[in-house]
Design an enzyme around this catalytic site. Structure first.
Site, PDB file in Angstrom:
ATOM      1  N   HIS A  59      -8.543  21.527 -10.962  1.00  0.00           N
ATOM      2  CA  HIS A  59      -9.113  20.467 -10.112  1.00  0.00           C
ATOM      3  C   HIS A  59     -10.542  20.150 -10.549  1.00  0.00           C
ATOM      4  CE1 HIS A  59      -9.592  18.875  -5.698  1.00  0.00           C
ATOM      5  NE2 HIS A  59     -10.220  18.117  -6.573  1.00  0.00           N
ATOM      6  N   HIS A  61     -13.297  16.830 -11.838  1.00  0.00           N
ATOM      7  CA  HIS A  61     -13.582  15.390 -11.960  1.00  0.00           C
ATOM      8  C   HIS A  61     -14.579  15.255 -13.106  1.00  0.00           C
ATOM      9  CE1 HIS A  61     -11.946  14.401  -7.854  1.00  0.00           C
ATOM     10  NE2 HIS A  61     -12.262  15.666  -7.640  1.00  0.00           N
ATOM     11  N   PHE A  62     -14.089  14.980 -14.301  1.00  0.00           N
ATOM     12  CA  PHE A  62     -14.986  14.920 -15.461  1.00  0.00           C
ATOM     13  C   PHE A  62     -15.589  13.521 -15.672  1.00  0.00           C
ATOM     14  CE2 PHE A  62     -13.825  18.972 -18.116  1.00  0.00           C
ATOM     15  CZ  PHE A  62     -14.365  19.746 -17.107  1.00  0.00           C
ATOM     16  N   ARG A  63     -15.209  12.566 -14.802  1.00  0.00           N
ATOM     17  CA  ARG A  63     -15.910  11.275 -14.662  1.00  0.00           C
ATOM     18  C   ARG A  63     -15.732  10.249 -15.779  1.00  0.00           C
ATOM     19  NH1 ARG A  63     -16.176  12.091  -9.491  1.00  0.00           N
ATOM     20  NH2 ARG A  63     -17.944  13.282  -8.700  1.00  0.00           N
ATOM     21  N   ASN A  93      -9.677   9.808 -10.077  1.00  0.00           N
ATOM     22  CA  ASN A  93     -10.633   8.832  -9.511  1.00  0.00           C
ATOM     23  C   ASN A  93     -11.778   8.491 -10.470  1.00  0.00           C
ATOM     24  OD1 ASN A  93     -11.639  11.422  -9.174  1.00  0.00           O
ATOM     25  ND2 ASN A  93     -12.720  10.953  -7.271  1.00  0.00           N
ATOM     26  N   HIS A 234      -8.172  22.004  -2.018  1.00  0.00           N
ATOM     27  CA  HIS A 234      -9.397  22.424  -1.314  1.00  0.00           C
ATOM     28  C   HIS A 234      -9.283  22.610   0.203  1.00  0.00           C
ATOM     29  CE1 HIS A 234      -9.483  18.129  -0.698  1.00  0.00           C
ATOM     30  NE2 HIS A 234     -10.074  17.836  -1.852  1.00  0.00           N
ATOM     31  N   ASP A 305     -12.828  21.860  -7.785  1.00  0.00           N
ATOM     32  CA  ASP A 305     -13.196  20.511  -7.348  1.00  0.00           C
ATOM     33  C   ASP A 305     -14.562  20.137  -7.946  1.00  0.00           C
ATOM     34  OD1 ASP A 305     -13.079  18.052  -6.205  1.00  0.00           O
ATOM     35  OD2 ASP A 305     -13.273  18.711  -4.136  1.00  0.00           O
TER      36      ASP A 305
HETATM   37  O1  DOR Z   1     -16.496  16.027  -2.505  1.00  0.00           O
HETATM   38  C1  DOR Z   1     -15.688  15.414  -3.161  1.00  0.00           C
HETATM   39  N1  DOR Z   1     -16.023  14.824  -4.328  1.00  0.00           N
HETATM   40  N2  DOR Z   1     -14.442  15.290  -2.707  1.00  0.00           N
HETATM   41  C2  DOR Z   1     -13.558  14.453  -3.276  1.00  0.00           C
HETATM   42  O2  DOR Z   1     -12.469  14.335  -2.762  1.00  0.00           O
HETATM   43  C3  DOR Z   1     -13.911  13.686  -4.459  1.00  0.00           C
HETATM   44  C4  DOR Z   1     -15.020  14.303  -5.176  1.00  0.00           C
HETATM   45  C5  DOR Z   1     -15.645  13.342  -6.178  1.00  0.00           C
HETATM   46  O3  DOR Z   1     -14.898  12.828  -7.009  1.00  0.00           O
HETATM   47  O4  DOR Z   1     -16.847  13.119  -6.122  1.00  0.00           O
HETATM   48 ZN    ZN Z   2     -11.483  16.659  -5.959  1.00  0.00          ZN
END
Ligand code: DOR
Ligand code: ZN
Length: 438
Positions: A59, A61-63, A93, A234, A305
């Protein structure tokens, strides 16, 4: 390329042994008691160190693409190797969101070019794009945001959720859930704005435990009807977890994040918006319950996360600051420190950071030190201490909510496909990870 790791304490087939591990062409070829007759191009003497399977963080998020100012595959995969993580699975996302086969392909090409660690992808569920989901190949899961967070992916309508669960069942693909109820969050947010709860200490009130509980209940009821596989991301609260545990079977799994194990509301005074994430930090009692259930094996695994945001974004006032914290570089040592403190067993760490995420997502040939598996390892020194420091983080944003804490359990080397990619602080920047197979 061949590598021999001598005299390492390894965890294999449910026990610890001192063994020699011979790797060739990226795979574990032989695990032996003697090194006689074995010649390798490179040797490591691992005496007194533990050789564990490389961490799998399912999990992150490497953006990239789209938010390279915050982070990119190169910077965040560097953070991962420095933290003993050898495989990551990225969330959808990004910009564009990974909700089409074309966007998936674009992200694949970026990761192939830039990622130091092995990688896989979660595919985002978006209304009106369900056909794309059916076509996507070699993905870890279908990700569903039941409550809105960073980005614009949100599934609010129950009938759409049901359609997605059915696709999951047909494709034998797990649906992974950000379980926070959007209606409750919206109502509370209205109140928050009206009463000017403009402080991160209200975050737990706005995105309340109740919001988590209700979303979990809704998902479980639907899963019972459809019979597909679901995974709760999470889980942050005792009450939410209790709902899951009551319903749990081989088709329902869940994860916990390090920040929900080790941080709570009382840390917000110091952290301010650097402790703002969704779902929020809860209470000490929640921390303790989650940790207990991680130890008993009722929580399947730990994932971070990892969600970097820039310092200047986090320094905005609460209402405007984005949610998310970094985690990929600290998770392994945080758990090793629990081992050093004798609160959890090393074998539990191996299970929750490698074996179980591989099992839940069906990742082939990873998560264990056994002949024939991929040669992804972390070599750790359980006796050595260090202090976590913002300025030493490899993430582009250069901050961690764990700044300043002392941990026992140092990542000495990270090995991927039989190559030493991280060695006492040095990263082999030209190394390339590979896409994982499901
Ligand atoms: O805190 C969070 N940040 N929860 C999420 O569901 C998305 C994540 C993000 O991509 O910044
Ligand atoms: Zn997440």
């Amino acid at each position: 390329m061949s590598l021999l790791i001598k005299n390492a304490k390894i965890f294999s087939k449910n026990n610890f042994y001192v063994k020699n591990v011979f790797c060739e062409n990226g795979k574990i070829k032989k695990i032996t008691d003697t090194t006689e007759g074995i010649k390798a191009e490179k040797e490591i003497d691992a005496e007194n160190k533990f050789l564990l399977p490389g961490g799998i963080d399912s999990h992150v998020h490497f953006r990239e693409p789209g938010m390279e100012k915050k982070a990119d595959w190169k910077s965040e995969s560097s953070a991962a190797v420095a933290g003993g993580i050898t495989t990551v699975i990225d969330m959808p996302n990004t910009i564009p969101s990974t909700t089409t086969v074309t966007a998936l392909q674009e992200k694949r090409e970026i990761a192939e070019k830039s990622s130091l660690v092995n990688f896989g992808f979660h595919f985002g569920a978006a209304e009106g794009k369900l056909e794309e989901m059916k076509k996507a190949e070699n993905i870890a899961s279908i990700k569903i945001f039941m409550g809105s967070s960073t980005g614009n992916l949100l599934i609010e309508e129950e009938n759409v959720l049901e359609e997605i669960f059915i696709i999951g069942k047909e494709k034998n693909l797990i649906c992974i859930l950000h379980a926070e109820d959007e209606k409750i969050i919206k109502e509370n947010t209205k109140k928050a704005k009206k009463e000017n709860w403009n402080d991160v200490k209200f975050h737990n009130k706005t995105r309340s435990t109740e919001a988590e509980v209700q979303a979990i209940k809704k998902a479980i009821a639907l899963q019972k009807k459809i019979g597909n596989k679901i995974h709760f991301l999470h889980v942050s609260s005792r009450k939410g977890l209790q709902e899951i545990l009551e319903a749990k079977n081989e088709k329902i799994s869940c994860e916990v994040c390090p920040h929900h194990l080790f941080l709570n509301e009382t840390d917000l005074e110091k952290l301010e918006n650097f402790g703002k994430m969704n779902p929020p930090l809860r209470t000490k009692e929640d921390n303790e319950f989650l940790m207990r259930k991680l130890i008993t094996g009722e929580i399947n695994f730990v994932a971070t996360d990892h969600a970097p945001h820039l310092r200047k974004e986090k320094e905005k006032e609460y209402f405007d600051a984005p949610s998310g914290v970094t985690g990929v570089e600290t998770v392994f040592s945080l758990l090793l420190n629990e081992v050093a403190e004798k609160r959890i067993k090393l074998e539990t760490v191996v299970k929750v950071l490698a074996e179980n995420p591989a099992k839940v997502y069906g990742i082939k040939n990873k998560g264990k030190i056994e002949e024939g598996f991929d040669a992804d390892f972390v070599l750790v020194d359980l006796k050595k201490e260090f202090t976590v420091k913002n300025e030493e983080m490899h993430s582009k944003c250069k901050w961690t909510p764990f700044n300043g804490i002392k941990l026992k359990g140092v990542i000495e080397k990270t090995i991927i496909a039989g190559e030493i990619v991280f060695d006492k602080g040095k990263i082999k920047q030209e190394f390339k990870g590979k896409e994982i197979e499901f």
